[in-house]
Motif scaffolding. Sequence first.
Motif, PDB file in Angstrom:
ATOM      1  N   GLN A 140      -0.360   6.257  12.015  1.00  0.00           N
ATOM      2  CA  GLN A 140      -1.003   7.534  11.721  1.00  0.00           C
ATOM      3  C   GLN A 140      -1.876   7.459  10.473  1.00  0.00           C
ATOM      4  N   GLY A 141      -2.049   6.268   9.923  1.00  0.00           N
ATOM      5  CA  GLY A 141      -2.862   6.105   8.737  1.00  0.00           C
ATOM      6  C   GLY A 141      -2.145   6.410   7.442  1.00  0.00           C
ATOM      7  N   ILE A 142      -0.813   6.429   7.482  1.00  0.00           N
ATOM      8  CA  ILE A 142      -0.012   6.728   6.287  1.00  0.00           C
ATOM      9  C   ILE A 142       0.394   5.400   5.657  1.00  0.00           C
ATOM     10  N   ASN A 143      -0.080   5.166   4.440  1.00  0.00           N
ATOM     11  CA  ASN A 143       0.112   3.856   3.837  1.00  0.00           C
ATOM     12  C   ASN A 143       1.048   3.870   2.629  1.00  0.00           C
ATOM     13  N   HIS A 144       1.617   5.034   2.284  1.00  0.00           N
ATOM     14  CA  HIS A 144       2.611   5.131   1.220  1.00  0.00           C
ATOM     15  C   HIS A 144       3.883   5.690   1.847  1.00  0.00           C
ATOM     16  N   ILE A 145       4.935   4.890   1.880  1.00  0.00           N
ATOM     17  CA  ILE A 145       6.116   5.250   2.674  1.00  0.00           C
ATOM     18  C   ILE A 145       7.373   5.144   1.829  1.00  0.00           C
ATOM     19  N   ILE A 146       8.176   6.219   1.870  1.00  0.00           N
ATOM     20  CA  ILE A 146       9.448   6.300   1.156  1.00  0.00           C
ATOM     21  C   ILE A 146      10.576   6.401   2.176  1.00  0.00           C
ATOM     22  N   MET A 147      11.627   5.632   1.989  1.00  0.00           N
ATOM     23  CA  MET A 147      12.836   5.761   2.798  1.00  0.00           C
ATOM     24  C   MET A 147      13.878   6.503   1.977  1.00  0.00           C
ATOM     25  N   LEU A 148      14.278   7.661   2.445  1.00  0.00           N
ATOM     26  CA  LEU A 148      15.351   8.448   1.817  1.00  0.00           C
ATOM     27  C   LEU A 148      16.615   8.148   2.608  1.00  0.00           C
ATOM     28  N   SER A 149      17.555   7.447   1.991  1.00  0.00           N
ATOM     29  CA  SER A 149      18.653   6.884   2.783  1.00  0.00           C
ATOM     30  C   SER A 149      20.019   7.309   2.278  1.00  0.00           C
ATOM     31  N   HIS A 150      20.981   7.287   3.200  1.00  0.00           N
ATOM     32  CA  HIS A 150      22.389   7.438   2.835  1.00  0.00           C
ATOM     33  C   HIS A 150      23.179   6.349   3.562  1.00  0.00           C
ATOM     34  N   ILE A 151      22.874   5.111   3.187  1.00  0.00           N
ATOM     35  CA  ILE A 151      23.546   3.969   3.826  1.00  0.00           C
ATOM     36  C   ILE A 151      24.192   3.049   2.804  1.00  0.00           C
ATOM     37  N   GLY A 152      23.982   3.285   1.508  1.00  0.00           N
ATOM     38  CA  GLY A 152      24.587   2.465   0.471  1.00  0.00           C
ATOM     39  C   GLY A 152      23.641   1.406  -0.062  1.00  0.00           C
ATOM     40  N   LEU A 153      23.879   0.973  -1.301  1.00  0.00           N
ATOM     41  CA  LEU A 153      22.954   0.072  -1.975  1.00  0.00           C
ATOM     42  C   LEU A 153      22.808  -1.260  -1.252  1.00  0.00           C
ATOM     43  N   LYS A 180      -7.700   2.329   3.858  1.00  0.00           N
ATOM     44  CA  LYS A 180      -7.381   2.110   2.461  1.00  0.00           C
ATOM     45  C   LYS A 180      -7.544   3.392   1.672  1.00  0.00           C
ATOM     46  N   SER A 181      -6.787   3.502   0.568  1.00  0.00           N
ATOM     47  CA  SER A 181      -7.010   4.544  -0.411  1.00  0.00           C
ATOM     48  C   SER A 181      -8.142   4.075  -1.311  1.00  0.00           C
ATOM     49  N   TYR A 182      -9.061   4.966  -1.595  1.00  0.00           N
ATOM     50  CA  TYR A 182     -10.218   4.562  -2.378  1.00  0.00           C
ATOM     51  C   TYR A 182     -10.062   4.870  -3.858  1.00  0.00           C
ATOM     52  N   GLU A 183      -8.832   5.183  -4.273  1.00  0.00           N
ATOM     53  CA  GLU A 183      -8.508   5.314  -5.684  1.00  0.00           C
ATOM     54  C   GLU A 183      -7.005   5.080  -5.823  1.00  0.00           C
ATOM     55  N   PRO A 184      -6.559   4.623  -6.977  1.00  0.00           N
ATOM     56  CA  PRO A 184      -5.121   4.376  -7.149  1.00  0.00           C
ATOM     57  C   PRO A 184      -4.324   5.674  -7.047  1.00  0.00           C
ATOM     58  N   ILE A 244      -5.572   0.090  -5.225  1.00  0.00           N
ATOM     59  CA  ILE A 244      -6.581   0.617  -4.315  1.00  0.00           C
ATOM     60  C   ILE A 244      -6.286   0.267  -2.857  1.00  0.00           C
ATOM     61  N   ASP A 245      -5.505  -0.792  -2.631  1.00  0.00           N
ATOM     62  CA  ASP A 245      -5.153  -1.189  -1.268  1.00  0.00           C
ATOM     63  C   ASP A 245      -3.855  -0.552  -0.778  1.00  0.00           C
ATOM     64  N   GLY A 246      -3.241   0.300  -1.618  1.00  0.00           N
ATOM     65  CA  GLY A 246      -1.995   0.939  -1.217  1.00  0.00           C
ATOM     66  C   GLY A 246      -0.760   0.131  -1.533  1.00  0.00           C
ATOM     67  N   ASN A 247      -0.903  -0.993  -2.234  1.00  0.00           N
ATOM     68  CA  ASN A 247       0.246  -1.819  -2.594  1.00  0.00           C
ATOM     69  C   ASN A 247       0.834  -1.360  -3.926  1.00  0.00           C
ATOM     70  N   ILE A 248       2.129  -1.586  -4.099  1.00  0.00           N
ATOM     71  CA  ILE A 248       2.784  -1.195  -5.355  1.00  0.00           C
ATOM     72  C   ILE A 248       2.250  -2.040  -6.503  1.00  0.00           C
ATOM     73  N   ALA A 249       1.748  -1.351  -7.524  1.00  0.00           N
ATOM     74  CA  ALA A 249       1.293  -2.034  -8.731  1.00  0.00           C
ATOM     75  C   ALA A 249       2.324  -1.927  -9.845  1.00  0.00           C
ATOM     76  N   GLY A 250       3.282  -1.035  -9.692  1.00  0.00           N
ATOM     77  CA  GLY A 250       4.321  -0.871 -10.701  1.00  0.00           C
ATOM     78  C   GLY A 250       5.334   0.156 -10.261  1.00  0.00           C
ATOM     79  N   CYS A 251       6.557   0.001 -10.754  1.00  0.00           N
ATOM     80  CA  CYS A 251       7.637   0.930 -10.408  1.00  0.00           C
ATOM     81  C   CYS A 251       8.568   0.990 -11.620  1.00  0.00           C
ATOM     82  N   GLN A 252       8.652   2.151 -12.248  1.00  0.00           N
ATOM     83  CA  GLN A 252       9.437   2.256 -13.464  1.00  0.00           C
ATOM     84  C   GLN A 252      10.044   3.659 -13.582  1.00  0.00           C
ATOM     85  N   GLY A 253      11.065   3.754 -14.399  1.00  0.00           N
ATOM     86  CA  GLY A 253      11.739   5.029 -14.611  1.00  0.00           C
ATOM     87  C   GLY A 253      13.180   4.794 -14.993  1.00  0.00           C
TER      88      GLY A 253
END
Length: 628
Positions: A224-237, A28-32, A309-318
Amino acid sequence: MNNFRMTGALVSALLVTIGLVGCQQTPKSYEPLSLTVAHVNDTHSHFDPMTHQWQAELPEGQLAVQAKIGGYPRLAQALMQARRDAEAQDKPFLALHGGDAFQGTLYFSLYKGLGNQLLLNEFGLDAMVIGNHEFDLGEEPLLDFVQGVNFPVLAANMTIGADSALAKTDNIKPYIVRSYGPHKVGVFGLVLQDLPELASPGEALSFEQEVIAAQATVDELKAQGINHIIMLSHIGLDRDLRVARSVNGVDLIVGGHTHTLMGNFYQFGMGHGPGYAELHQNPDGGQTCVVQAGEYAHAAGLVEVNFDIDGNIAGCQGGNELLFDAQFEAKAGEAELTQAQLQSLQNYVDEHPRARIVEEHPKSRQIIDEQLAPSLSQFSEQVIAQINDENDPLDTGILDHVRIPGKGRGGASLARSGSEGGAVVANAFAWKVPSADMVILNSGGVRAHLQAQEQGLTAGYVLGNLLPFGGTLSLVSLKGEHIKLMLEQVINQSTHPDAVSDGGFPITAKMTVSYDGRLVEGQRITQVQHCPKGLPGDCLPLEDERVYSVLTSTFLAGGKDGYDAFVKHAQAPALDTGFVDNESMIEYAKAKGVLYEQATGMDFVPADFAKAQLDVQLVKPQDNQASN
């Protein structure tokens, strides 16, 4: 191998060995964590800004205005400023490109990948995913590009064989990992599983199914203990959403390929796209945020993803922002704007949440002006023909192009007849190779309307906009029965809602095609005629057993974009004529002097499954009178 990824069995064995089996044991991440991601996609070599026109709703009333938007120097400035802002606030930051930097303008026709290499190196990118158009010229130009950029290029579901030219570089990776204090963020690339159908990767490359590869890569990163994962894709919406709803563990998808400008841009004449940064539920109850930033270097997206703190998304904005130049003008033919109107217009853009005035990045502009632009003038300025669409009361200087009849892309919908501009292109190729019985092209190979500039149609427009790929023309011998089967197949495929691309719809010359989607599959092609003298003329029904010489692009002759009949049923090996498509078009335009509307030879009635894609109200109804 540079893109080695462990097999599922090996990953499972490793998980057991190190005692990490089960999501509940992931460290776990021990801070947000608050992560900011700037992103662009489908920039397609639009180095210079484009002029955008729209009806601005101002306090003084509605004004027809125009301004320059986008361009690589403006994108570079926006991305670098976003990075500086994040650093000033000590926030983790990533800048990502969703693929398809290649193709699209005369810059690419002249410089191939070099111009993108020079300019993208000024973006401060952390990574870019490979788009399908990066393979349009084969592996060697992509290799040159990859070896020359200062950021990694990603493709987790592409396996590079030892015989591939791309095996010479270690800069193509399945994923990267960035550390921000105690946090680790993994970014992996996902390319089209059916990329060989759309481009020209070598035979030493193979492509894994998207959902399977995405889950396997996520599992590997989590091991590998990586709990924040981004997919950079070119497959279409649509496929991004499929991954979001089918794969566990992807926190953010930064996409490309469908040129989707997410957000509401109707005030700038660009319509209302899907919502930006919406969350979609995974099978295990987790959530994935999905973003994409339009096309042609018009806009940049900026998304902030917050994790608990558990690595889950708490918000996504922009949101996405259109990047404007500071100079505004009245639309051509309108009264000059007053100072008060100009100030009001600038305030309008400054205050809009989805638009921003951005100065160009000085070094990027210098690279264009000193290294790239000087060689363009002799190509761009040469007028080769005039255009006269006498049947269009709105604009006689444009022959509209649509990929699918009834599906407008800023021009006429041409509900039954299909592309006007494409018909001229097909007839140009028939003129270049008169021995061909007929011409069959894909609508995606024609990239723009056939449109006159201020003085007329220029060579630069043909090379950089209309036919930027610069491929050759090939002759294929096919029986009439196989031609008819192929035509129905590609129309069915390109108009289906699940199609990877709508660019397979046929454009023809020296033939007529009637398709009625109301009929059962296999019987929708109701008539195909061969017209030796062109259209209209003495046309005869296609004979099933007769062998016809079909002129097509060398790309399609290789069975791409659904045209596998060119390979499976060819009566002899395809013959590459050596004639380049855009050069042939320029020769034809010069010979004709004036390009008029020509009969498309297409009579299209959509199937029920295609109707949802088509325009409810025709974009230019006056130009569709003959089609309704």
